[in-house]
Design a protein around this motif. Structure first.
Motif, PDB file in Angstrom:
ATOM      1  N   GLU A   1      55.179  84.314  20.315  1.00  0.00           N
ATOM      2  CA  GLU A   1      56.288  84.122  19.378  1.00  0.00           C
ATOM      3  C   GLU A   1      55.715  83.594  18.072  1.00  0.00           C
ATOM      4  N   ARG A  19      63.975  82.573  27.598  1.00  0.00           N
ATOM      5  CA  ARG A  19      63.502  81.347  26.952  1.00  0.00           C
ATOM      6  C   ARG A  19      63.954  80.153  27.787  1.00  0.00           C
ATOM      7  N   THR A  20      63.016  79.278  28.118  1.00  0.00           N
ATOM      8  CA  THR A  20      63.347  78.085  28.890  1.00  0.00           C
ATOM      9  C   THR A  20      64.004  77.045  27.995  1.00  0.00           C
ATOM     10  N   SER A  31      63.407  86.152  16.988  1.00  0.00           N
ATOM     11  CA  SER A  31      63.548  84.848  17.646  1.00  0.00           C
ATOM     12  C   SER A  31      64.997  84.382  17.728  1.00  0.00           C
ATOM     13  N   LYS A  82      68.381  82.525  22.683  1.00  0.00           N
ATOM     14  CA  LYS A  82      68.631  81.081  22.670  1.00  0.00           C
ATOM     15  C   LYS A  82      67.933  80.409  23.858  1.00  0.00           C
ATOM     16  N   ARG A  83      67.831  79.102  23.805  1.00  0.00           N
ATOM     17  CA  ARG A  83      67.260  78.342  24.921  1.00  0.00           C
ATOM     18  C   ARG A  83      68.119  78.523  26.176  1.00  0.00           C
ATOM     19  N   SER A 137      62.810  74.283  27.319  1.00  0.00           N
ATOM     20  CA  SER A 137      61.750  73.689  26.494  1.00  0.00           C
ATOM     21  C   SER A 137      61.252  74.667  25.436  1.00  0.00           C
ATOM     22  N   SER A 138      61.920  75.838  25.332  1.00  0.00           N
ATOM     23  CA  SER A 138      61.689  76.856  24.311  1.00  0.00           C
ATOM     24  C   SER A 138      60.505  77.777  24.571  1.00  0.00           C
ATOM     25  N   SER A 139      59.877  77.685  25.750  1.00  0.00           N
ATOM     26  CA  SER A 139      58.830  78.649  26.094  1.00  0.00           C
ATOM     27  C   SER A 139      59.461  80.017  26.361  1.00  0.00           C
ATOM     28  N   VAL A 140      58.757  81.073  25.925  1.00  0.00           N
ATOM     29  CA  VAL A 140      59.276  82.430  26.095  1.00  0.00           C
ATOM     30  C   VAL A 140      58.379  83.200  27.057  1.00  0.00           C
TER      31      VAL A 140
END
Length: 416
Positions: free
Chosen positions: A181, A113-114, A91, A95-96, A116-119
């Motif tokens: 994740e 990774r967006t 992880s 990075k975002r 908003s932290s979605s992968v």
């Protein structure tokens, strides 16, 4: 200057020296304490090939892998990529707002990774003119191809924007890979059978709720088939042969060491499947005996083998309490495995965990010395004490299917 003045100056200088010495000692103590308790350990073993995040395997690595394949023989080896979950990134590596090109399982993936932290994980090569979108940029929930700025949606891989056209071709779609994740890893589901339903990866609660902190990791690249690595847990005879010498004696068992006779590691191993089809359990009762009579360290180890490539290790010691280790094995290409162990425990155990990371790394490198120079025997000559190996192989067979790529097919299709 009279004698009294000289004596006074001497006392002042002596006092100043003591104060400076104390300050230096305090600074050194603070730095060492910070390093011990707050800086994670990172042990990485370099061997003859190296994992390249952006470019895959170089020419010499490919040559070494092909030579090893010829040595084993395609008919002797099981399929190189069993069905299951595989860690393709840790992880912290993503990075975002960042996209990375990752080479694993003989394929090029674009992992992003967006904000908003979605992968999301997509095939890396653009359907337009073949550029690698893993070298592009992230826009919202899309990733942009660096060649012509086409954008692809992470949720389904569809192209949603062509900057110089009002028409988006219906066929302009990238394969979207199922991903999760969890436990500080980004996993992708790989299966030769589309109808196979992914099982869930269990989260380690201590990590998720941050009762335990991360203390460090090690990383290795192994030249072997993926099955060889978890099979070690069922090979109970190898523990006495490979892992009995004190860890301080190093990784090369053939070399003499002054620490060789310091202590002996005793192991009581066992392996068995569980009532959950894709999970097996290996247990180890471990003790370190010094001078043939002093039992200085004991630890009970339980390893949950979850699918072909993922292990939860639970370490319990009457001296130090509980420690958690997460192991991932990822085939970068046939016969090249990336193995990572991440260590978690309460903060106060940091110095102890660093010693354990060192000891575990030494023990793992001893296994590597075997894996890197052996071949896989599909029908080995066994004695009755080796029957756990048979049980393991029968259990592991579930991760192969009729549609699994053979070694020959894997080399023909690999994205070098």
């Amino acid at each position: 200057m009279n004698l009294r003045e000289i004596f006074t100056v001497h006392i002042i200088n002596s006092t100043c020296f003591q104060e400076y010495t104390l300050y230096i000692f305090m600074v050194v103590f603070i730095i060492v304490s910070y390093l011990l308790f707050f800086v994670p350990c990172n042990w990485k073993k370099k061997i003859e090939f190296e994992y390249l995040t952006g470019g895959g395997i170089n020419v010499m690595n490919r040559k070494a892998s092909i030579n090893n394949l010829r040595k084993n023989g395609p008919k002797e080896l099981p399929p190189p990529y069993p069905n299951g979950w595989y860690s393709i990134l840790e992880s912290f590596e993503l990075k975002r707002g960042e996209v990375k090109n990752v080479f694993a399982l003989g394929k090029q993936f674009a992992v992003f990774r967006t904000l908003s932290s979605s992968v999301y994980v997509l095939d890396a090569y653009c359907p337009h003119l073949g550029a690698n979108i893993g070298t592009g940029r992230v826009f919202g929930d899309t990733v942009e191809c660096p060649f012509h700025k086409w954008r692809f949606r992470g949720t389904d891989g569809a192209c949603v924007f062509v900057p110089y056209s009002s028409c988006v071709p219906k066929s302009s779609k990238l394969q979207k890979w199922t991903s999760r994740e969890v436990n500080d890893h980004i996993f992708v589901w790989y299966s030769a059978d589309p109808e196979l339903v992914p099982w869930e990866i269990p989260a380690l609660s201590e990590i998720e709720i941050e009762r335990f902190v991360y203390h460090g990791r090690n990383e290795f690249f192994v030249n072997s088939h993926i099955q060889e690595i978890p099979e070690n847990g069922a090979d109970i005879a190898h523990f006495g042969a490979v892992h009995d010498n004190c860890f301080l004696s190093g990784t090369e068992l053939s070399h003499k060491s002054i620490f060789k006779d310091v202590g002996v590691h005793n192991w009581q191993p066992s392996w068995k499947p569980t009532n959950i089809k894709h999970i097996a359990i290996v247990t180890l009762k471990h003790s370190l005996v010094v001078a043939e009579k002093f039992n200085v360290f004991q630890m009970d180890i339980t390893g949950e083998q979850i699918g072909p490539s993922y292990v939860h290790l639970h370490l319990d010691s009457p001296s130090f309490g509980r420690i958690k280790v997460v192991q991932t094995v990822t085939p970068i290409a046939p016969l090249i495995q990336r193995v990572i162990h991440r260590f978690y425990a309460i903060r106060i155990l940091a110095p102890v965990i660093k010693c354990i990371i060192f000891a575990e790394s030494v023990m793992f490198e001893r296994d590597m010395n075997m894996w890197n120079h052996k071949i896989f025997r599909r029908r080995p000559c066994l004695v009755k004490e080796d029957m756990m190996i048979v049980s393991f192989r029968n259990w592991f067979e579930q991760f192969y299917s009729e549609n699994s790529l053979t070694f020959s097919e894997a080399y023909e299709n690999i994205s070098w």
